[in-house]
Design an enzyme around this catalytic site. Sequence first.
Site, PDB file in Angstrom:
ATOM      1  N   ASP A   8       0.792  -1.249   0.000  1.00  0.00           N
ATOM      2  CA  ASP A   8       0.000   0.000   0.000  1.00  0.00           C
ATOM      3  C   ASP A   8       0.823   1.298   0.000  1.00  0.00           C
ATOM      4  OD1 ASP A   8      -1.928  -1.960   0.278  1.00  0.00           O
ATOM      5  OD2 ASP A   8      -2.757  -1.229   2.170  1.00  0.00           O
ATOM      6  N   ASP A  46      -4.498  -0.773  -1.787  1.00  0.00           N
ATOM      7  CA  ASP A  46      -5.765  -0.642  -1.082  1.00  0.00           C
ATOM      8  C   ASP A  46      -6.737  -0.002  -2.080  1.00  0.00           C
ATOM      9  OD1 ASP A  46      -6.770  -1.203   1.551  1.00  0.00           O
ATOM     10  OD2 ASP A  46      -6.819   0.935   2.024  1.00  0.00           O
ATOM     11  N   HIS A  48     -10.666   0.787  -2.461  1.00  0.00           N
ATOM     12  CA  HIS A  48     -12.031   0.796  -1.919  1.00  0.00           C
ATOM     13  C   HIS A  48     -13.019   1.465  -2.870  1.00  0.00           C
ATOM     14  CE1 HIS A  48     -10.373  -0.502   1.861  1.00  0.00           C
ATOM     15  NE2 HIS A  48      -9.734   0.623   2.096  1.00  0.00           N
ATOM     16  N   HIS A  52     -17.173   3.168   1.139  1.00  0.00           N
ATOM     17  CA  HIS A  52     -16.822   1.864   1.726  1.00  0.00           C
ATOM     18  C   HIS A  52     -17.208   1.791   3.210  1.00  0.00           C
ATOM     19  CE1 HIS A  52     -14.016  -1.416   3.054  1.00  0.00           C
ATOM     20  NE2 HIS A  52     -14.483  -1.928   1.943  1.00  0.00           N
ATOM     21  N   HIS A  80     -10.282   7.047   2.066  1.00  0.00           N
ATOM     22  CA  HIS A  80      -8.935   6.887   1.502  1.00  0.00           C
ATOM     23  C   HIS A  80      -8.973   5.838   0.397  1.00  0.00           C
ATOM     24  CE1 HIS A  80      -9.277   3.613   4.391  1.00  0.00           C
ATOM     25  NE2 HIS A  80      -8.414   2.949   3.637  1.00  0.00           N
ATOM     26  N   LYS A 105      -6.969  -5.002  -3.008  1.00  0.00           N
ATOM     27  CA  LYS A 105      -7.719  -5.553  -1.866  1.00  0.00           C
ATOM     28  C   LYS A 105      -8.609  -4.471  -1.287  1.00  0.00           C
ATOM     29  CE  LYS A 105      -3.945  -4.417   1.251  1.00  0.00           C
ATOM     30  NZ  LYS A 105      -4.653  -3.426   2.055  1.00  0.00           N
ATOM     31  N   CYS A 150      -1.849  -2.808   7.765  1.00  0.00           N
ATOM     32  CA  CYS A 150      -1.775  -3.724   6.620  1.00  0.00           C
ATOM     33  C   CYS A 150      -0.485  -4.535   6.576  1.00  0.00           C
ATOM     34  CB  CYS A 150      -2.019  -2.964   5.324  1.00  0.00           C
ATOM     35  SG  CYS A 150      -3.755  -2.413   5.211  1.00  0.00           S
TER      36      CYS A 150
HETATM   37  C1  VGL Z   1      -4.508   0.604   5.861  1.00  0.00           C
HETATM   38  C2  VGL Z   1      -6.091   1.417   7.294  1.00  0.00           C
HETATM   39  C3  VGL Z   1      -7.053   1.316   6.320  1.00  0.00           C
HETATM   40  C4  VGL Z   1      -3.080   0.214   5.639  1.00  0.00           C
HETATM   41  C5  VGL Z   1      -5.462   0.476   4.874  1.00  0.00           C
HETATM   42  O1  VGL Z   1      -2.642   0.166   4.467  1.00  0.00           O
HETATM   43  O2  VGL Z   1      -2.371  -0.021   6.653  1.00  0.00           O
HETATM   44  N1  VGL Z   1      -4.836   1.059   7.067  1.00  0.00           N
HETATM   45  N2  VGL Z   1      -6.732   0.841   5.112  1.00  0.00           N
HETATM   46 ZN    ZN Z   2      -8.164   0.918   3.539  1.00  0.00          ZN
END
Ligand code: VGL
Ligand code: ZN
Length: 197
Positions: A8, A46, A48, A52, A80, A105, A150
Amino acid sequence: MDALIVIDVQNDFCPGGGLAVTGGDAVVPRINAMMAGFPVRVLTQDWHPAGHSSFASHHGRAPYGTVDMPYGPQVLWPDHCVQGTAGADFHPDLNTDAADLILRKGFRPAIDSYSAFFENDRTTPTGLEGYLRTRGVTRVTLAGLATDFCVAFSALDAARLGFATRVAMGACRAIDLNGSLEEAAGRMRAAGVELED
Ligand code: VGL
Ligand code: ZN
């Protein structure tokens, strides 16, 4: 066979982004330099849909509280990494050309996915395990954002699946919500994940 899994490294997790991680952009040169050392290179994204269920805005709530989802407690995040937005793009300096696989994801509206292996219900697979196994991967190194969400969830799943698992902590940055970094580090160590600088 060794795989590097880069978690990410997207604009929304970098300074100025929707869920900015302090120093998130600082991991980019380090990760670019690491890539040449791995025969298998995976980037996760990431990804979404708008509205979401992990977004505080979806619940009319302030960010960083928790809600009970059918699969357990879920932290509510600022919006995000919405599909197709600049915030969901990789950091512009990340060497995405070097990736063998880009794995997305978090695209199911009703379930979040911190881990690169399983969604937050801990059972819905992303397909990454099969990809790595069929490519002969036995050891994984993780880097990216965020250390305590993550990256940690991915590392814990990798270890549980039997991959020898290492986290390059210097190539990660944390959100650190109410001590979440220390807790995640403890859980990773207890699971046999090697934390290296
Ligand atoms: C993440 C919070 C929400 C991450 C992703 O990449 O750590 N954290 N979505
Ligand atoms: Zn996320």
